[in-house]
Write an enzyme that holds these catalytic residues in place. Structure first.
Site, PDB file in Angstrom:
ATOM      1  N   ASN A   1       0.802  -1.212   0.000  1.00 26.60           N
ATOM      2  CA  ASN A   1       0.000   0.000   0.000  1.00 26.60           C
ATOM      3  C   ASN A   1       0.839   1.267   0.000  1.00 26.60           C
ATOM      4  OD1 ASN A   1      -2.457   1.214   0.058  1.00 26.60           O
ATOM      5  ND2 ASN A   1      -2.610   1.282   2.279  1.00 26.60           N
TER       6      ASN A   1
ATOM      7  N   LYS B   1      15.830 -20.112 -29.837  1.00 27.35           N
ATOM      8  CA  LYS B   1      15.381 -18.957 -30.615  1.00 27.35           C
ATOM      9  C   LYS B   1      15.071 -19.420 -32.036  1.00 27.35           C
ATOM     10  CE  LYS B   1      16.819 -16.081 -27.269  1.00 27.35           C
ATOM     11  NZ  LYS B   1      15.944 -15.248 -26.449  1.00 27.35           N
TER      12      LYS B   1
ATOM     13  N   LYS C   1      12.240 -17.164 -30.400  1.00 26.59           N
ATOM     14  CA  LYS C   1      11.472 -17.558 -29.228  1.00 26.59           C
ATOM     15  C   LYS C   1      10.028 -17.901 -29.580  1.00 26.59           C
ATOM     16  CE  LYS C   1      12.253 -13.504 -26.973  1.00 26.59           C
ATOM     17  NZ  LYS C   1      12.061 -12.514 -25.906  1.00 26.59           N
TER      18      LYS C   1
ATOM     19  N   LYS D   1      16.247 -24.306 -23.065  1.00 31.76           N
ATOM     20  CA  LYS D   1      15.235 -23.566 -22.311  1.00 31.76           C
ATOM     21  C   LYS D   1      14.127 -23.056 -23.217  1.00 31.76           C
ATOM     22  CE  LYS D   1      14.868 -19.154 -19.820  1.00 31.76           C
ATOM     23  NZ  LYS D   1      14.177 -18.444 -20.888  1.00 31.76           N
TER      24      LYS D   1
ATOM     25  N   ASP E   1      11.697 -20.121 -23.991  1.00 29.44           N
ATOM     26  CA  ASP E   1      11.706 -18.702 -23.652  1.00 29.44           C
ATOM     27  C   ASP E   1      10.551 -18.422 -22.693  1.00 29.44           C
ATOM     28  OD1 ASP E   1      11.809 -15.668 -24.050  1.00 29.44           O
ATOM     29  OD2 ASP E   1      13.472 -16.408 -25.258  1.00 29.44           O
ATOM     30  N   GLU E   2      10.668 -17.321 -21.941  1.00 28.11           N
ATOM     31  CA  GLU E   2       9.674 -17.056 -20.902  1.00 28.11           C
ATOM     32  C   GLU E   2       8.269 -16.863 -21.471  1.00 28.11           C
ATOM     33  OE1 GLU E   2      11.728 -13.184 -21.985  1.00 28.11           O
ATOM     34  OE2 GLU E   2      12.306 -15.257 -21.573  1.00 28.11           O
TER      35      GLU E   2
ATOM     36  N   HIS F   1      12.246 -18.041 -14.221  1.00 26.21           N
ATOM     37  CA  HIS F   1      12.584 -16.863 -15.017  1.00 26.21           C
ATOM     38  C   HIS F   1      11.981 -15.634 -14.348  1.00 26.21           C
ATOM     39  CE1 HIS F   1      12.898 -14.003 -18.301  1.00 26.21           C
ATOM     40  NE2 HIS F   1      13.788 -14.802 -18.828  1.00 26.21           N
ATOM     41  N   ARG F   2      12.689 -14.509 -14.433  1.00 24.73           N
ATOM     42  CA  ARG F   2      12.255 -13.311 -13.711  1.00 24.73           C
ATOM     43  C   ARG F   2      11.585 -12.294 -14.638  1.00 24.73           C
ATOM     44  NH1 ARG F   2      17.765  -9.839 -12.373  1.00 24.73           N
ATOM     45  NH2 ARG F   2      18.694  -9.949 -14.434  1.00 24.73           N
TER      46      ARG F   2
END
Length: 468
Positions: free
Chosen positions: A116, A168, A170, A194, A196-197, A287-288
């Site tokens: 908040n 890729k 992606k 991996k 991709d996100e 993944h961020r």
């Protein structure tokens, strides 16, 4: 004290919530906020306002205050210091009693501390720089599904960083072509590939098809190389139920690892997935995506070291942590500060690395930091030196951009990594001799020589935004 009588009205926050004599308790959650007050607002009032609005306070006195013990439950601003080199910016330290937080809930912790207060009018800007999570609260979390040692044992890989690659382009590949790219990379010598996100389940490639073809690629490359391989199958979905369905399917296929976008997916979903992964022997890659929306501004938002701590509590075995040398943000000392926060059991306070508090993780498993984004073979010595063995180095374009194709790109990266690890073990200095080490290795590997030629001049040199 209800007996004193209720006195209506608005009073300054600092009368109740600024307590410079307060001795912090071992069970308190401590927060360091970078506060930029509006002109004319004293720093004590701004710091007290943050403590109040993120704990028990509201803008006016209310008669129900008399029904509880504010002294027991209120947050306290116990110290304020100016930020060196900045005008009208202060670090406000706030202590929160542990009773304010639900056990085992990162969601509740963030709702309380940052839910908040960031829209508060008396503040121009506010940034949460660090949190000290007390051991009593840490013990209410499962944390990473497996941790670094268990992952190494599962993969049977020791003494070196792990190698990955994001497939890729992606978006746009069919499932079969995607699986083929995965196979070539793993066959060439990578440990992981991996999703991709943003690869979830789109019209051009539905998740189930991708999972099947990637599993085939994993098992084929494993049988050919004799090494354990993995592909981060992205289980992120629009609902928690769908996410769990994908994770369950991955487990049924017998693959070793799944993936989640923990910020866009949310901490509640992430913690549920982490619990499932531990119960079912799946590693969890995090993944961020979306982090820079929250952490990139220097004076407003949440620093990534806080998001990294939250991830270790919520659960994940890998998390992206910047590269220091590639195309994405990351200043060396600060990055290493939160890399150690992810991996180590006990981290000392060290302001030169942005660590405002000493953190004791009391046996919570560690997380492998993932370096990814704009890196290639020439970066390998620096990455090996900066991140050490307990890391995952991910080369997307740096693998798939190889002039001879994916498998030779993977070979080039593996040769470069093995050369750097061997040189380091022989006592050579990777920082000063890095280029020479790569050149020597390329004499024995035509794939590496070709990669060296393609990327010899590529650099992403910009000033880091995130300075201390």
């Amino acid at each position: 004290k209800a007996s004193v009588g209720f006195k209506a009205g608005v009073k300054e926050y600092k009368l109740t919530y600024y307590t410079p004599t307060y001795e912090t308790k071992d069970t308190d959650i401590l927060a360091a906020f970078r506060v930029t007050p509006q002109p004319g607002v004293p720093p004590e009032e701004a710091g007290a306002a943050v403590a109040a609005e993120s704990s028990t306070g509201t803008w006016t006195t209310v008669w129900t205050d008399g029904l509880t013990s504010l002294d027991r439950y209120k947050g306290r601003c116990y110290h304020i210091e100016p930020v060196a080199g900045e005008e009208n910016q202060f670090i406000a330290y706030v202590a929160y009693p542990l009773d304010l937080f639900e056990e085992g809930s990162v969601t509740n912790m963030f709702t309380s501390i940052v839910g908040n207060v960031f829209g508060f009018k008396a503040l121009r800007a506010l940034r949460l720089e660090d949190l000290r999570i007390p051991t009593a609260y840490v013990k209410t979390f499962q944390g990473p599904p497996h941790g670094i040692q268990v992952e190494r044992d599962k993969l049977n890989k020791y003494g070196r960083p792990l190698l990955g690659c994001t497939i890729k382009p992606k978006l746009g590949l069919s499932a079969k072509n995607y699986g083929r790219a995965v196979y070539e990379c793993l066959r060439g010598g990578l440990d992981f590939t991996k999703d991709d996100e943003n690869v979830n389940s789109q019209p051009f490639m539905r998740w189930r098809d991708r999972f099947l073809f990637c599993a085939e690629a994993i098992f084929k490359s494993q049988s050919e190389t004799g090494e354990i391989k993995g592909h981060y199958l992205n289980a992120t979905a629009g609902t928690c139920e769908e996410m769990m369905k994908r994770a369950i399917f991955a487990r049924e296929l017998g693959v070793p690892i799944v993936m989640h976008d923990y910020l866009t997916g949310g901490f509640t979903a992430n913690t549920s997935l982490a619990h499932y992964c531990r119960d079912n022997g799946l590693l969890l890659h995090i993944h961020r995506a979306m982090h820079a929306v929250i952490d990139r501004q220097k004076n407003h938002g949440i620093h990534f070291r806080v998001l990294a701590k939250a991830l270790r509590m919520s659960g994940g075995d890998h998390i992206h942590a910047g590269t220091v040398v590639g195309k994405l943000e990351g200043e060396r000392d600060i990055t290493l500060g939160f890399v150690d926060l992810l991996r180590d059991d006990f981290i000392e306070k060290d302001r030169s690395r942005g660590l405002f508090f000493t953190q004791d993780w009391v046996s919570l498993p560690g997380v492998l930091p993932v370096a990814s984004g704009g890196i290639h073979v020439w970066h390998m010595p620096a990455l090996t030196e900066i991140f050490g063995d307990d890391s995952v180095l991910q080369f997307g374009g740096g693998t798939l951009g190889h002039p001879w194709g994916n498998a030779p790109g993977a070979v080039a990266n593996r040769v470069a990594l093995e050369a750097c690890v061997q040189a380091r073990n022989e006592g050579r200095d990777l920082a000063s001799e890095g280029n020479e080490i790569i050149r020597e290795a390329s004499k024995w590997s035509p794939e590496l020589a070709a990669a060296c030629e393609v990327w010899k001049e590529i650099k992403f040199e910009f000033e880091a935004m995130d300075t201390l």
